[in-house]
Design a protein around this motif. Structure first.
Motif, PDB file in Angstrom:
ATOM      1  N   ARG A  60       0.809  -1.230   0.000  1.00 58.29           N
ATOM      2  CA  ARG A  60       0.000   0.000   0.000  1.00 58.29           C
ATOM      3  C   ARG A  60       0.836   1.270   0.000  1.00 58.29           C
ATOM      4  NH1 ARG A  60      -2.158  -2.118   4.579  1.00 58.29           N
ATOM      5  NH2 ARG A  60      -1.677  -0.211   5.719  1.00 58.29           N
ATOM      6  N   VAL A  61       2.109   1.164   0.382  1.00 63.72           N
ATOM      7  CA  VAL A  61       2.932   2.359   0.611  1.00 63.72           C
ATOM      8  C   VAL A  61       4.171   2.297  -0.284  1.00 63.72           C
ATOM      9  CG1 VAL A  61       4.116   3.750   2.351  1.00 63.72           C
ATOM     10  CG2 VAL A  61       2.097   2.415   2.998  1.00 63.72           C
ATOM     11  N   PRO A  62       4.136   2.921  -1.446  1.00 61.40           N
ATOM     12  CA  PRO A  62       5.268   2.828  -2.383  1.00 61.40           C
ATOM     13  C   PRO A  62       6.598   3.285  -1.796  1.00 61.40           C
ATOM     14  CG  PRO A  62       3.334   3.726  -3.489  1.00 61.40           C
ATOM     15  CD  PRO A  62       3.001   3.652  -2.029  1.00 61.40           C
ATOM     16  N   THR A  63       6.583   4.315  -0.952  1.00 65.77           N
ATOM     17  CA  THR A  63       7.836   4.778  -0.363  1.00 65.77           C
ATOM     18  C   THR A  63       8.442   3.716   0.533  1.00 65.77           C
ATOM     19  OG1 THR A  63       6.997   7.046  -0.417  1.00 65.77           O
ATOM     20  CG2 THR A  63       8.927   6.646   0.934  1.00 65.77           C
ATOM     21  N   ALA A  64       7.604   3.034   1.314  1.00 63.96           N
ATOM     22  CA  ALA A  64       8.089   1.950   2.165  1.00 63.96           C
ATOM     23  C   ALA A  64       8.597   0.790   1.318  1.00 63.96           C
ATOM     24  CB  ALA A  64       6.969   1.480   3.084  1.00 63.96           C
ATOM     25  N   ALA A  65       7.897   0.485   0.242  1.00 66.59           N
ATOM     26  CA  ALA A  65       8.318  -0.617  -0.632  1.00 66.59           C
ATOM     27  C   ALA A  65       9.674  -0.319  -1.268  1.00 66.59           C
ATOM     28  CB  ALA A  65       7.265  -0.856  -1.707  1.00 66.59           C
ATOM     29  N   ARG A  66       9.872   0.941  -1.655  1.00 64.65           N
ATOM     30  CA  ARG A  66      11.166   1.342  -2.242  1.00 64.65           C
ATOM     31  C   ARG A  66      12.292   1.143  -1.229  1.00 64.65           C
ATOM     32  NH1 ARG A  66      12.828   7.655  -2.987  1.00 64.65           N
ATOM     33  NH2 ARG A  66      15.070   7.319  -3.304  1.00 64.65           N
ATOM     34  N   TYR A  67      12.062   1.588   0.001  1.00 67.99           N
ATOM     35  CA  TYR A  67      13.076   1.446   1.045  1.00 67.99           C
ATOM     36  C   TYR A  67      13.360  -0.025   1.339  1.00 67.99           C
ATOM     37  CZ  TYR A  67      14.954   1.093   5.756  1.00 67.99           C
ATOM     38  OH  TYR A  67      15.698   0.721   6.854  1.00 67.99           O
ATOM     39  N   ALA A  69      12.849  -2.668  -0.499  1.00 67.00           N
ATOM     40  CA  ALA A  69      13.504  -3.327  -1.627  1.00 67.00           C
ATOM     41  C   ALA A  69      15.001  -3.038  -1.628  1.00 67.00           C
ATOM     42  CB  ALA A  69      12.871  -2.875  -2.941  1.00 67.00           C
ATOM     43  N   ALA A  70      15.377  -1.806  -1.286  1.00 65.22           N
ATOM     44  CA  ALA A  70      16.797  -1.459  -1.236  1.00 65.22           C
ATOM     45  C   ALA A  70      17.507  -2.224  -0.123  1.00 65.22           C
ATOM     46  CB  ALA A  70      16.959   0.052  -1.037  1.00 65.22           C
ATOM     47  N   VAL A  71      16.851  -2.355   1.036  1.00 65.10           N
ATOM     48  CA  VAL A  71      17.435  -3.112   2.146  1.00 65.10           C
ATOM     49  C   VAL A  71      17.608  -4.579   1.754  1.00 65.10           C
ATOM     50  CG1 VAL A  71      17.047  -3.933   4.509  1.00 65.10           C
ATOM     51  CG2 VAL A  71      16.549  -1.560   3.917  1.00 65.10           C
ATOM     52  N   PHE A  72      16.553  -5.165   1.187  1.00 68.66           N
ATOM     53  CA  PHE A  72      16.613  -6.581   0.814  1.00 68.66           C
ATOM     54  C   PHE A  72      17.668  -6.815  -0.264  1.00 68.66           C
ATOM     55  CE2 PHE A  72      11.808  -6.986   1.897  1.00 68.66           C
ATOM     56  CZ  PHE A  72      12.102  -6.872   3.251  1.00 68.66           C
ATOM     57  N   ALA A  73      17.789  -5.874  -1.211  1.00 70.24           N
ATOM     58  CA  ALA A  73      18.752  -6.029  -2.306  1.00 70.24           C
ATOM     59  C   ALA A  73      20.189  -6.059  -1.792  1.00 70.24           C
ATOM     60  CB  ALA A  73      18.585  -4.911  -3.326  1.00 70.24           C
ATOM     61  N   GLU A  74      20.427  -5.404  -0.656  1.00 65.87           N
ATOM     62  CA  GLU A  74      21.759  -5.392  -0.057  1.00 65.87           C
ATOM     63  C   GLU A  74      22.003  -6.600   0.838  1.00 65.87           C
ATOM     64  OE1 GLU A  74      22.028  -1.706   1.993  1.00 65.87           O
ATOM     65  OE2 GLU A  74      21.961  -0.475   0.168  1.00 65.87           O
ATOM     66  N   GLY A  75      21.012  -7.490   0.915  1.00 65.10           N
ATOM     67  CA  GLY A  75      21.161  -8.673   1.750  1.00 65.10           C
ATOM     68  C   GLY A  75      20.968  -8.413   3.229  1.00 65.10           C
ATOM     69  N   ARG A  76      20.408  -7.275   3.570  1.00 66.41           N
ATOM     70  CA  ARG A  76      20.168  -6.940   4.972  1.00 66.41           C
ATOM     71  C   ARG A  76      18.724  -7.282   5.355  1.00 66.41           C
ATOM     72  NH1 ARG A  76      20.172  -1.781   6.137  1.00 66.41           N
ATOM     73  NH2 ARG A  76      20.159  -0.917   4.010  1.00 66.41           N
ATOM     74  N   GLN A  77      18.462  -7.300   6.646  1.00 64.51           N
ATOM     75  CA  GLN A  77      17.132  -7.593   7.155  1.00 64.51           C
ATOM     76  C   GLN A  77      16.552  -6.390   7.898  1.00 64.51           C
ATOM     77  OE1 GLN A  77      18.091 -11.235   9.414  1.00 64.51           O
ATOM     78  NE2 GLN A  77      16.718 -12.345   8.022  1.00 64.51           N
ATOM     79  N   ILE A  78      15.249  -6.383   8.010  1.00 67.53           N
ATOM     80  CA  ILE A  78      14.532  -5.343   8.738  1.00 67.53           C
ATOM     81  C   ILE A  78      14.075  -5.906  10.076  1.00 67.53           C
ATOM     82  CG2 ILE A  78      12.339  -4.054   8.788  1.00 67.53           C
ATOM     83  CD1 ILE A  78      12.717  -3.682   5.719  1.00 67.53           C
ATOM     84  N   CYS A  79      14.331  -5.165  11.139  1.00 65.02           N
ATOM     85  CA  CYS A  79      13.836  -5.529  12.462  1.00 65.02           C
ATOM     86  C   CYS A  79      12.489  -4.833  12.661  1.00 65.02           C
ATOM     87  CB  CYS A  79      14.830  -5.109  13.554  1.00 65.02           C
ATOM     88  SG  CYS A  79      14.291  -5.541  15.214  1.00 65.02           S
ATOM     89  N   PHE A  80      11.419  -5.591  12.528  1.00 64.79           N
ATOM     90  CA  PHE A  80      10.064  -5.049  12.621  1.00 64.79           C
ATOM     91  C   PHE A  80       9.741  -4.812  14.095  1.00 64.79           C
ATOM     92  CE2 PHE A  80       5.353  -6.093  11.448  1.00 64.79           C
ATOM     93  CZ  PHE A  80       4.999  -4.789  11.726  1.00 64.79           C
ATOM     94  N   ASP A  81       9.730  -3.547  14.491  1.00 66.30           N
ATOM     95  CA  ASP A  81       9.562  -3.193  15.905  1.00 66.30           C
ATOM     96  C   ASP A  81       8.097  -3.206  16.337  1.00 66.30           C
ATOM     97  OD1 ASP A  81      11.004  -1.721  18.370  1.00 66.30           O
ATOM     98  OD2 ASP A  81       9.075  -0.739  18.006  1.00 66.30           O
ATOM     99  N   HIS A  82       7.253  -2.521  15.595  1.00 63.78           N
ATOM    100  CA  HIS A  82       5.828  -2.483  15.947  1.00 63.78           C
ATOM    101  C   HIS A  82       4.999  -2.015  14.768  1.00 63.78           C
ATOM    102  CE1 HIS A  82       6.785   1.823  16.741  1.00 63.78           C
ATOM    103  NE2 HIS A  82       5.505   2.035  16.458  1.00 63.78           N
ATOM    104  N   GLY A  83       3.743  -2.391  14.823  1.00 60.29           N
ATOM    105  CA  GLY A  83       2.750  -1.858  13.902  1.00 60.29           C
ATOM    106  C   GLY A  83       1.747  -1.033  14.685  1.00 60.29           C
ATOM    107  N   ALA A  84       1.203   0.000  14.038  1.00 62.07           N
ATOM    108  CA  ALA A  84       0.268   0.893  14.715  1.00 62.07           C
ATOM    109  C   ALA A  84      -1.061   0.920  13.970  1.00 62.07           C
ATOM    110  CB  ALA A  84       0.841   2.304  14.794  1.00 62.07           C
ATOM    111  N   LEU A  85      -2.134   0.962  14.720  1.00 59.27           N
ATOM    112  CA  LEU A  85      -3.464   1.083  14.126  1.00 59.27           C
ATOM    113  C   LEU A  85      -4.336   1.950  15.003  1.00 59.27           C
ATOM    114  CD1 LEU A  85      -5.611  -1.886  15.147  1.00 59.27           C
ATOM    115  CD2 LEU A  85      -3.141  -2.158  15.305  1.00 59.27           C
ATOM    116  N   ARG A  86      -5.385   2.475  14.381  1.00 58.98           N
ATOM    117  CA  ARG A  86      -6.293   3.382  15.067  1.00 58.98           C
ATOM    118  C   ARG A  86      -7.678   2.758  15.157  1.00 58.98           C
ATOM    119  NH1 ARG A  86      -4.403   8.701  11.485  1.00 58.98           N
ATOM    120  NH2 ARG A  86      -2.342   8.923  12.467  1.00 58.98           N
ATOM    121  N   THR A  87      -8.364   3.033  16.252  1.00 58.59           N
ATOM    122  CA  THR A  87      -9.709   2.499  16.450  1.00 58.59           C
ATOM    123  C   THR A  87     -10.637   3.610  16.927  1.00 58.59           C
ATOM    124  OG1 THR A  87      -9.390   1.887  18.782  1.00 58.59           O
ATOM    125  CG2 THR A  87      -8.720   0.267  17.117  1.00 58.59           C
TER     126      THR A  87
END
Length: 335
Positions: A60-67, A69-87
């Motif tokens: 859903r978020v092209p800017t996040a996908a671009r970032y 993809a660049a991380v994955f292309a370098e063979g690095r991983q993302i540490c997923f800290d938290h997700g946020a939602l509103r109710t």
């Protein structure tokens, strides 16, 4: 990499496809203890849910996908800290109001409320759900509630019309999965694969296209209520835990990424956050003549966080900060 046959990979692959699941699970830091396949523990189910929600946010978020993809292309991983939602802490039809709609999912998955953060400027309260078994390595959830009764009467009336007939997305398969997790701390792979789609679906929009006049009435008094009118309970943002958010922000700005102007620092000095500006999305509204009209509005975004050690425990400071959260929420204001 999570091996074939793991309790995390199989339910994720059922939703994303094997190729996409492989990319996401290889690109996220996942605790090696979650790779063991002996049924599906609550922590494994929680990680599977988070992996799918992370993938959906990238879609859903092209800017996040671009970032990413660049991380994955370098063979690095993302540490997923938290997700946020509103109710919505107000009338929501058959959908439980406020955080209750998600506590009923998160608690069987092993989460417990780890902190409550008043957001008075936004007429909201944030509740942080932290995993009891893997607090540092299974992503947290920041679930905020908008207190509708604090809005002016015109906005309250608009909220009633927009959210008052929301539908409950949970089905029998999801309830069976959650019942097993709550009772036994695990479920079968078949229960996980059958139940996960509805759990993922809970992080969506459960009401009809809003009237443009109601959206504008909400927007006048609460950018967050207006955002939920179009996006519902989708992940407002996903957050990448990085070693030095200040240095990363400088690098990303040089690369042309649209970041907020400054890094937010918590009152205790140990939590540091910044974010990309929300990408715009096209959404349908119902005009005064009853016909659909399309408008560009803020969608979701991607955040970065650095967590320092808490000197009293020697462990990562997993707390949040009301001031930081208020500043980060501004990423989705309709400008």
């Amino acid at each position: 990499m999570i091996p074939q046959g793991s309790a995390v990979l199989e339910p994720v692959a059922a939703l994303l496809g094997e190729a996409r699941a492989g990319v996401i699970l290889a690109g996220l830091e996942i605790d090696p203890l979650l790779a063991k396949a002996d049924g599906v523990t609550r922590a494994q189910a929680a990680m599977a849910l988070n992996a799918v929600l992370f993938a959906q946010l990238l879609d859903r978020v092209p800017t996040a996908a671009r970032y990413a993809a660049a991380v994955f292309a370098e063979g690095r991983q993302i540490c997923f800290d938290h997700g946020a939602l509103r109710t919505i802490d107000g009338a929501t039809g058959t959908l439980p109001r406020g955080r209750g709609a998600f506590a009923r999912l998160l608690e069987p998955l092993g989460y417990r409320v780890g902190g409550v953060y008043p957001l008075p400027r936004l007429k909201m309260t944030g509740h942080v759900f932290t995993h009891a078994d893997f607090p540092e390595t299974v992503p947290q959830f920041f679930v905020s509630e908008l207190h509708v009764e604090q809005l002016p009467e015109s906005a309250q009336a608009a909220a009633q019309k927009v959210f008052g007939a929301s539908a409950d997305p949970l089905d029998g398969a999801a309830r069976s999965m959650l019942d097993a997790l709550a009772r036994d701390g695990r479920c079968t792979p078949e229960q996980a694969s059958a139940g996960l789609p509805a759990l993922v679906g809970a992080f969506g929009r459960h009401h009809a296209d809003p009237a443009l006049s109601d959206y504008e009435a909400l927007l006048e008094h609460s950018a967050e209520a207006a955002w939920m009118a179009t996006e519902g309970n989708a992940f407002n943002h996903a957050t990448d835990r990085v070693p030095d958010v200040e240095a990363l922000a400088a690098t990303l700005k040089d690369q042309g990424y649209p970041l907020k102007p400054a890094v937010e620092h918590s009152t205790n000095g140990r939590v540091h956050q910044t974010a990309f500006l929300a990408d715009k999305v096209m959404r349908i509204f119902i005009g005064a003549d009853g016909q659909p009209v399309t408008r560009e509005v803020p969608g979701s975004f991607y955040e970065f966080i650095t967590r320092d050690l808490d000197p009293t425990t020697g462990r990562l400071d997993l707390s949040f900060d009301s001031g930081n959260a208020t500043g980060i929420f501004a990423m989705t204001e309709a400008r």
